[in-house]
Design a protein around this motif. Structure first.
Motif, short mmCIF file in Angstrom:
data_model
loop_
_atom_site.label_atom_id
_atom_site.label_comp_id
_atom_site.label_asym_id
_atom_site.label_seq_id
_atom_site.Cartn_x
_atom_site.Cartn_y
_atom_site.Cartn_z
N GLN A 1 99.56 -74.79 28.30
CA GLN A 1 100.06 -75.51 27.13
C GLN A 1 100.27 -74.59 25.92
OE1 GLN A 1 97.99 -79.05 25.98
NE2 GLN A 1 98.02 -79.97 28.02
N LEU A 2 99.70 -73.39 25.96
CA LEU A 2 99.89 -72.46 24.85
C LEU A 2 101.34 -71.97 24.83
CD1 LEU A 2 96.69 -70.23 25.25
CD2 LEU A 2 96.96 -72.27 23.82
N PRO A 3 101.84 -71.60 23.67
CA PRO A 3 103.18 -71.01 23.61
C PRO A 3 103.26 -69.79 24.54
CG PRO A 3 102.38 -71.50 21.40
CD PRO A 3 101.23 -71.73 22.33
N ILE A 4 104.36 -69.62 25.22
CA ILE A 4 104.49 -68.58 26.22
C ILE A 4 104.28 -67.19 25.62
CG2 ILE A 4 107.01 -68.43 25.95
CD1 ILE A 4 104.90 -67.90 29.19
N GLU A 5 104.70 -67.00 24.36
CA GLU A 5 104.50 -65.68 23.74
C GLU A 5 103.01 -65.38 23.53
OE1 GLU A 5 105.48 -68.62 20.39
OE2 GLU A 5 106.23 -68.14 22.41
N LEU A 6 102.23 -66.44 23.27
CA LEU A 6 100.78 -66.28 23.10
C LEU A 6 100.13 -65.96 24.44
CD1 LEU A 6 99.26 -66.63 20.37
CD2 LEU A 6 98.39 -68.78 21.28
N ARG A 7 100.57 -66.66 25.48
CA ARG A 7 100.02 -66.42 26.82
C ARG A 7 100.31 -65.00 27.30
NH1 ARG A 7 102.69 -70.76 30.35
NH2 ARG A 7 103.78 -71.50 28.48
N LYS A 8 101.48 -64.51 26.99
CA LYS A 8 101.83 -63.16 27.45
C LYS A 8 101.15 -62.08 26.58
CE LYS A 8 106.16 -64.06 29.84
NZ LYS A 8 107.57 -63.67 30.03
N ARG A 9 100.91 -62.41 25.33
CA ARG A 9 100.20 -61.46 24.46
C ARG A 9 98.74 -61.35 24.88
NH1 ARG A 9 99.49 -61.82 17.83
NH2 ARG A 9 98.33 -59.87 17.61
N TRP A 10 98.12 -62.51 25.21
CA TRP A 10 96.73 -62.53 25.65
C TRP A 10 96.63 -63.27 26.99
CZ3 TRP A 10 96.92 -64.07 20.14
CH2 TRP A 10 96.58 -63.01 19.28
N PRO A 11 97.02 -62.64 28.08
CA PRO A 11 96.98 -63.30 29.39
C PRO A 11 95.54 -63.65 29.79
CG PRO A 11 97.41 -60.96 29.64
CD PRO A 11 97.51 -61.25 28.17
N LEU A 12 95.43 -64.62 30.65
CA LEU A 12 94.13 -65.06 31.16
C LEU A 12 93.75 -64.21 32.37
CD1 LEU A 12 91.77 -67.11 31.18
CD2 LEU A 12 93.22 -68.59 32.61
N ILE A 13 92.64 -63.51 32.26
CA ILE A 13 92.15 -62.65 33.33
C ILE A 13 90.91 -63.30 33.95
CG2 ILE A 13 91.29 -60.36 33.93
CD1 ILE A 13 94.23 -60.44 32.99
N LEU A 14 90.91 -63.42 35.27
CA LEU A 14 89.79 -64.04 35.98
C LEU A 14 89.17 -63.04 36.94
CD1 LEU A 14 92.41 -66.24 35.90
CD2 LEU A 14 90.53 -67.77 36.52
N THR A 15 87.84 -63.06 37.02
CA THR A 15 87.15 -62.23 37.99
C THR A 15 85.93 -62.98 38.49
OG1 THR A 15 86.04 -60.12 38.41
CG2 THR A 15 85.80 -61.03 36.21
N GLY A 16 85.59 -62.75 39.75
CA GLY A 16 84.43 -63.40 40.34
C GLY A 16 84.56 -63.46 41.84
N TYR A 17 83.47 -63.79 42.49
CA TYR A 17 83.46 -63.92 43.94
C TYR A 17 84.45 -65.00 44.37
CZ TYR A 17 81.43 -64.17 48.64
OH TYR A 17 81.26 -64.14 50.00
N HIS A 18 85.10 -64.81 45.53
CA HIS A 18 86.23 -65.68 45.88
C HIS A 18 85.84 -67.13 46.17
CE1 HIS A 18 85.15 -65.34 50.14
NE2 HIS A 18 85.08 -64.04 49.97
#
Length: 381
Positions: free
Chosen positions: A225-242
């Protein structure tokens, strides 16, 4: 006092329970009141505390295969207590502490740490065979334990109410973030983050097992739902056991990756994790249910603002330092993430409050309060 500590959880993948067992073991080694400390794993005593591993060896692969077989799981459940009790039979003058729910038959004092009640209250968030195994074993633990420890007051009360267990025999001992989690300068972060194609202050972060209980699909809905420019500036990074039951989650992550606003790194080695935390612009954690929620505390210790759900124990862990909302409220979660990324005034306040709040939790305190529980059990039996 004489203590046997199970260190079964100190293995790959080193989850929050493994971290707890490892940090507690390290400090019990340095506690003068503990005259004799023995580490127990499987059916054997170990000469030294095992080091956490970041690699999946043959044992882990075998365990994953066995968990898929009902017969194998049931055979393990029935046979292992017998072999463990034989190994422990000459140590009736010790107190046995399991940091991971399970208690074998034991002639001495017995304490188990319950981290959450998800096998009972959220069984659909576990593989069916694993949930059945956990429910059987945890009920047996309740019959064998002289006392129980929980990570949060929420879990303490939930445990007492769900099983009608005497609450005065359940002790809350909070967890902590390790000393590796602290704010770091840009020069320190540059090299470790570059290995993942990241820059400091250039992404939002989620850390946790990729499974339904972590509510990742809601997080992706909110982030989209965030503006696409905001998402690309601060992408969501996920890490953890699968984890498990995550095919739909990974499919959505692949789509978001192609659109340039999310990426799943897989299971990151423990030595890199503090850098990932410290380099994040924002930590997001909309979990549906947590017995404690250690990543929230690790983010605050790292000087990173937090947006999380208000479910279960998370308000205890986050205090007043995080932005919180109902776990399934996509619209409000999106608003809070937006604020967490762009509201510099709130960010400054949240960082300071988070560091101060997290400093009240420590593994030294955890070990000290655990020893107090040992003392109470030995005194009161």
């Amino acid at each position: 006092m004489n203590i046997i500590l199970s260190v079964d959880p100190v293995k790959f993948p080193l989850t929050g329970i493994g971290r707890y067992a490892y940090e507690l073991a390290r400090r019990l080694q340095e506690t003068p009141e503990v005259e004799s400390l023995k580490f127990f794993s499987g059916t054997n005593f170990l000469p030294v505390l095992p080091a956490p591993s970041d690699g999946a060896g043959k044992q882990h692969s075998l365990k994953r295969a066995v968990q898929k077989s009902y017969i194998a799981v049931e055979a393990y459940r029935l046979l292992m207590p017998y072999f463990r009790s034989r190994a422990l039979r000459d140590y009736g003058n010790f107190l046995y502490h399991s940091p991971n729910y399970y208690l074998p038959p034991f002639a001495g004092y017995s304490i188990a740490t319950f981290h959450d009640l998800s096998p009972f209250t959220w069984p659909h968030c576990h593989a069916p065979q694993l949930a059945r195994y956990l429910r059987k074993e945890l009920k047996t633990t309740l019959l064998r334990a002289d006392a129980l420890i929980t990570d949060s007051e929420y879990t303490r009360r939930e445990l007492a109410e769900y099983f009608s267990w005497p609450i005065e025999k359940i002790y809350t001992v909070p967890l902590a973030s390790s000393i590796e989690f602290y704010p770091r300068d840009l020069d320190t972060l540059r090299e470790p983050l570059s290995r993942y194609g990241l820059e400091a202050d250039g992404y939002s972060l989620f850390v946790g097992t990729i499974e339904p209980r972590k509510n990742i699909e809601t997080l992706l809905d909110a982030y989209s739902q965030l503006p696409i420019e905001l998402r690309k500036r601060w992408p969501l990074i996920l890490t953890g056991y699968h984890g498990w039951q995550n095919e739909r989650i990974h499919e959505r992550l692949e789509n978001a990756k192609r659109e340039g606003w999310a990426c799943y790194l897989g299971f990151v080695p423990s030595e890199d994790l503090p850098f990932l935390f410290a380099g994040a612009r924002l930590f997001t954690f909309p979990s549906l249910y947590e017995g404690f929620g250690l990543p929230v505390l690790e983010a605050m210790s790292s000087g990173v603002p937090v947006v999380c759900s208000s479910s279960s124990s998370l308000p205890e862990v986050a205090g007043g330092a995080a932005l919180m909302c109902e776990a399934m409220d996509v619209d409000v979660l999106a608003e809070l993430i937006h604020r967490g990324l762009v509201d510099e005034v709130w960010r400054s306040i949240a960082i300071a409050r988070g560091i101060q709040h997290a400093s009240a939790f420590s593994w030294d305190r955890c070990a000290m309060e655990t020893v107090q529980v040992y003392r109470q059990v030995i005194k009161g039996r």
